[in-house]
Design an enzyme around this catalytic site. Structure first.
Site, mmCIF file in Angstrom:
data_model
loop_
_atom_site.group_PDB
_atom_site.id
_atom_site.type_symbol
_atom_site.label_atom_id
_atom_site.label_comp_id
_atom_site.label_asym_id
_atom_site.label_seq_id
_atom_site.Cartn_x
_atom_site.Cartn_y
_atom_site.Cartn_z
ATOM 1 N N LYS A 109 -9.801 0.317 -2.181
ATOM 2 C CA LYS A 109 -10.022 -0.011 -0.778
ATOM 3 C C LYS A 109 -11.440 0.347 -0.369
ATOM 4 C CE LYS A 109 -7.629 0.625 3.684
ATOM 5 N NZ LYS A 109 -6.487 1.324 4.334
ATOM 6 N N GLU B 210 0.848 -1.187 0.000
ATOM 7 C CA GLU B 210 0.000 0.000 0.000
ATOM 8 C C GLU B 210 0.893 1.251 0.000
ATOM 9 O OE1 GLU B 210 -3.502 1.741 2.956
ATOM 10 O OE2 GLU B 210 -1.731 0.781 3.812
ATOM 11 N N CYS C 278 -4.374 -3.266 4.106
ATOM 12 C CA CYS C 278 -4.037 -2.759 5.444
ATOM 13 C C CYS C 278 -5.182 -2.924 6.433
ATOM 14 C CB CYS C 278 -3.582 -1.293 5.322
ATOM 15 S SG CYS C 278 -2.761 -0.653 6.801
#
Length: 530
Positions: free
Chosen positions: A332, A273, A388
């Site tokens: 995301k 990321e 994440c």
């Protein structure tokens, strides 16, 4: 009065110890077995509380003792206010557990009902407010323990429930040991001790059901690149070009090693990321450099990029990038409040000068899967992506598996959290997810720890922190579903509905008992109870 005071202080001390035991069960410690002991201690404390609000208070203290040492990384670069506020908010849910545990502790079979209250409050904390904060679920402290294989059976919620139930039965066993009725005491001790042993042993037995690390439909070679960053902290984004160059440089080093025959040819390369915080779809130089890196390594690269939208919001994306340029991408879907975006920005800027530094990210709406065609020209691989923060949420990889993910990845940026335990806590979550869905999993982190995790939750390879590195491993692709994948959120929902029903029954019984006592006192002319 002095005796009562000392008893209260004893409960306070025990509640704090219970919270510290829960904390000590989490990474980087591997003392997973302390979690059920912490639940047992907390259960005994709240059962001994004289009132419901006492149960809440002791639970709150335990929650603070648990979350304050668990979450200091949230305030490393922004000061203590966010860390303290988040810890207090999470502790409230442990307080609610204490209240509910005190409420149902008079019911027959109370160890089971108290354990369901933990599941209910853990679900609540993972859902509300702002989408919830699942960090610190009991399951995420069990990556090195006997309970981990239970994730294959019912996911993280089942692992948490099993740990909590072991703790509540331990509490019942401790109470039984204090009884003076020897025959009934002996029978109860044997029964409870058997239950305490059976729960974790079931996890050990289930380990034989987990897929072997190399079993699968076919295999591909996956590489993870850890480029590292010039410096840690929130300002690492000011070095965006250097961060991108680091990942390009390390990928080119891997390409040279492949050409020299000292490294295996990867089929897919995974970057972390934020490896390109320069929008490569808008910046011609970044576009050209990433394309050149993909050509050099002769494999598609999953690039973690920040994309700028037309309305000036941003999207945290993972883009499949091959020799011809960008392809599919995962945007995301679960963005972090107070980090990637700030709810009620005008209100919170009164409390911290860092409020305006929160991002303007917007969530994506995909299925959590991207497809990459291996370097040998074989069929495209379905890769499940949880970026994440997403890995903490059950629904992230559940969506990926429903969309056909054959292997999983967690690209993450830990540079904004310094040299903290956060990266080890996140790795433990990834290990739980690998077992939960029966898939090999690759963690790619900007500053580490990057790791290769097999479907049985074992870390096959991992990097050191703060150094450029590359990992490569041959990983199996799987299409079979685990029971946890097949059932999805059903086990947690069933337990939560059961817990809510039991809490209502307990509240009605308590109300009826109080009304009866008031009537009895009215008959004898005594003053009514509070």
């Amino acid at each position: 009065m002095l005796g009562v005071t000392w008893r209260v202080w004893g409960r306070i001390g025990a509640a704090v110890v219970a919270g510290l035991l829960l904390y000590a069960s989490f990474p980087p410690s591997t003392c997973w077995y302390l979690a059920p002991i912490g639940i047992a201690a907390l259960t005994l404390v709240v059962r001994d509380a004289t009132r419901l609000r006492g149960g809440f208070g002791y639970g709150l203290l335990a929650g603070l003792a648990f979350f304050l040492p668990l979450l200091p990384w949230t305030g490393i670069y922004v000061g203590p206010v966010p860390w303290l506020a988040l810890s207090a908010a999470c502790a409230i849910y442990v307080g609610l557990f204490g209240l509910l545990a005190r409420l149902v502790s008079a019911l027959p079979g109370w160890p089971l009902w108290v354990a369901t209250m933990w599941t209910l409050t853990e679900w609540g904390r993972s859902s509300f407010p702002f989408g919830g904060f699942p960090w610190g679920r009991l399951a995420f402290g069990q990556a090195d323990g006997w309970y981990l294989p239970l994730a294959w059976l019912g996911g993280a919620p089942v692992v948490s429930f099993a740990v909590a139930l072991t703790g509540t039965v331990l509490a019942a066993l401790a109470l039984r040991l204090r009884r003076r009725d020897v025959p009934r005491r002996a029978l109860g001790i044997i029964t409870l001790a058997t239950v305490v042993a059976i729960i974790p042993v079931t996890g050990v037995i289930l380990r034989t059901a987990l897929p072997a690390p190399d079993d699968g439909d076919r295999s591909i070679t996956v590489a993870a690149i850890q480029g590292s960053v010039p410096r840690l902290g929130l300002d690492f984004n000011a070095q965006r070009r250097a961060v991108l160059d680091n990942h390009i440089r390390r990928t080119e080093e891997l390409a040279r090693a492949v050409a020299a025959g000292t490294a295996a040819q990867p089929d897919v390369v995974i970057w972390p990321e934020n490896s390109s915080d320069i929008d490569p779809l808008r910046n011609a130089d970044a576009y050209a450099e990433i394309t050149a890196a993909a050509r050099a390594v002769r494999a598609p690269i999953l690039v973690g990029a920040v994309l700028v939208n037309d309305d000036r919001t941003t999207t945290n994306s993972v883009i499949v990038w091959d020799a011809d340029g960008p392809g599919e991408r995962h945007d995301k879907k679960i963005v972090q409040p107070f980090g990637e975006y700030l709810p009620y920005r005008g209100f919170f800027r009164h409390f911290s000068s860092y409020a305006d530094r929160a991002g303007h990210f917007v969530p994506g709406h995909g299925d959590g899967v991207v497809h990459a065609r291996p370097s040998d020209g074989g069929p495209a691989v379905a890769i499940g992506v949880a970026t994440c923060y997403e890995v903490a949420f059950d629904r992230a990889f559940e969506d990926s598996l429903r969309a056909g993910a054959q292997v999983l990845t967690v690209p993450t940026n830990n540079a904004t959290f310094g040299d903290s335990d956060m990266t080890y806590q996140q790795l433990a979550m990834s290990r739980v997810r690998a077992v939960e869905h029966g898939r090999a999993l690759v963690v790619a982190a900007t500053t580490g720890v990057s790791a290769i995790v097999t479907a049985d939750g074992v870390v096959r390879q991992q990097t050191a922190k703060f150094v450029p590195a590359a990992l490569a491993a041959k990983l199996p692709l799987r299409t079979e579903s685990t029971p946890a994948t097949a059932m999805g959120p059903l086990p947690e929902r069933v337990v939560c509905v059961l817990a809510a029903a039991v809490a209502v029954v307990a509240a009605l019984r308590r109300r009826t008992a109080h009304a009866t006592r008031r009537r009895e006192q009215d008959v004898v002319g005594a003053p009514a109870l509070d």
